[in-house]
Design a protein around this motif. Structure first.
Motif, PDB file in Angstrom:
ATOM      1  N   GLN A  45      39.155  51.850  40.162  1.00 14.08           N
ATOM      2  CA  GLN A  45      40.112  50.758  40.167  1.00 14.08           C
ATOM      3  C   GLN A  45      39.439  49.584  40.847  1.00 14.08           C
ATOM      4  O   GLN A  45      38.936  49.718  41.961  1.00 14.08           O
ATOM      5  N   ASN A  46      39.410  48.461  40.168  1.00 14.76           N
ATOM      6  CA  ASN A  46      38.734  47.303  40.746  1.00 14.76           C
ATOM      7  C   ASN A  46      39.562  46.049  40.504  1.00 14.76           C
ATOM      8  O   ASN A  46      40.444  46.015  39.663  1.00 14.76           O
ATOM      9  N   THR A  47      39.217  45.043  41.261  1.00 19.41           N
ATOM     10  CA  THR A  47      39.889  43.762  41.165  1.00 19.41           C
ATOM     11  C   THR A  47      38.829  42.678  41.158  1.00 19.41           C
ATOM     12  O   THR A  47      37.861  42.743  41.912  1.00 19.41           O
ATOM     13  N   VAL A  48      39.013  41.700  40.308  1.00 12.84           N
ATOM     14  CA  VAL A  48      38.083  40.580  40.239  1.00 12.84           C
ATOM     15  C   VAL A  48      38.827  39.329  40.670  1.00 12.84           C
ATOM     16  O   VAL A  48      39.946  39.074  40.218  1.00 12.84           O
ATOM     17  N   ARG A  49      38.199  38.562  41.542  1.00 14.59           N
ATOM     18  CA  ARG A  49      38.813  37.318  42.004  1.00 14.59           C
ATOM     19  C   ARG A  49      37.803  36.206  41.795  1.00 14.59           C
ATOM     20  O   ARG A  49      36.654  36.306  42.190  1.00 14.59           O
TER      21      ARG A  49
END
Length: 98
Positions: A45-49
């Motif tokens: 699970q990853n998040t890109v900002r």
């Protein structure tokens, strides 16, 4: 009362211990080491900002009194690309028709 049985036949005893050994090898080698059965796998699970900010004159762009510091289009090195309608001037700058 608990009853115990003693196996006196050597072939039957070897078969018993041989099957127990194969079960232990199956659990240790195949299930635990081969298939990594002791681990629980989850999808990553990853998040890109991504944050883009305009160039400023040494101030916080979120402040209302902060001034922008954009370069003029003629001073940008990619302004006069080969496929654009801009042309180079004698002083090294470029001028565009827009």
């Amino acid at each position: 009362t608990t009853k115990y049985i003693k196996i006196r036949d050597a072939r039957l005893g070897l078969l018993h211990y041989g099957l127990m050994f194969l079960i232990v090898v199956y659990i240790l080698v195949y299930q635990l080491i081969g298939k990594l059965g002791y681990l629980k796998f989850n999808d990553a699970q990853n998040t890109v900002r991504l944050t883009l900010q305009e160039p400023t004159q040494n101030c916080n762009p979120n402040d209302a009194d902060c001034k922008d510091s954009f370069s003029s289009l003629s001073s940008l090195p990619y302004c006069c690309a080969q496929n654009s309608s801009c042309s180079f001037n004698a002083d090294g700058s470029c001028s565009c028709d827009y």
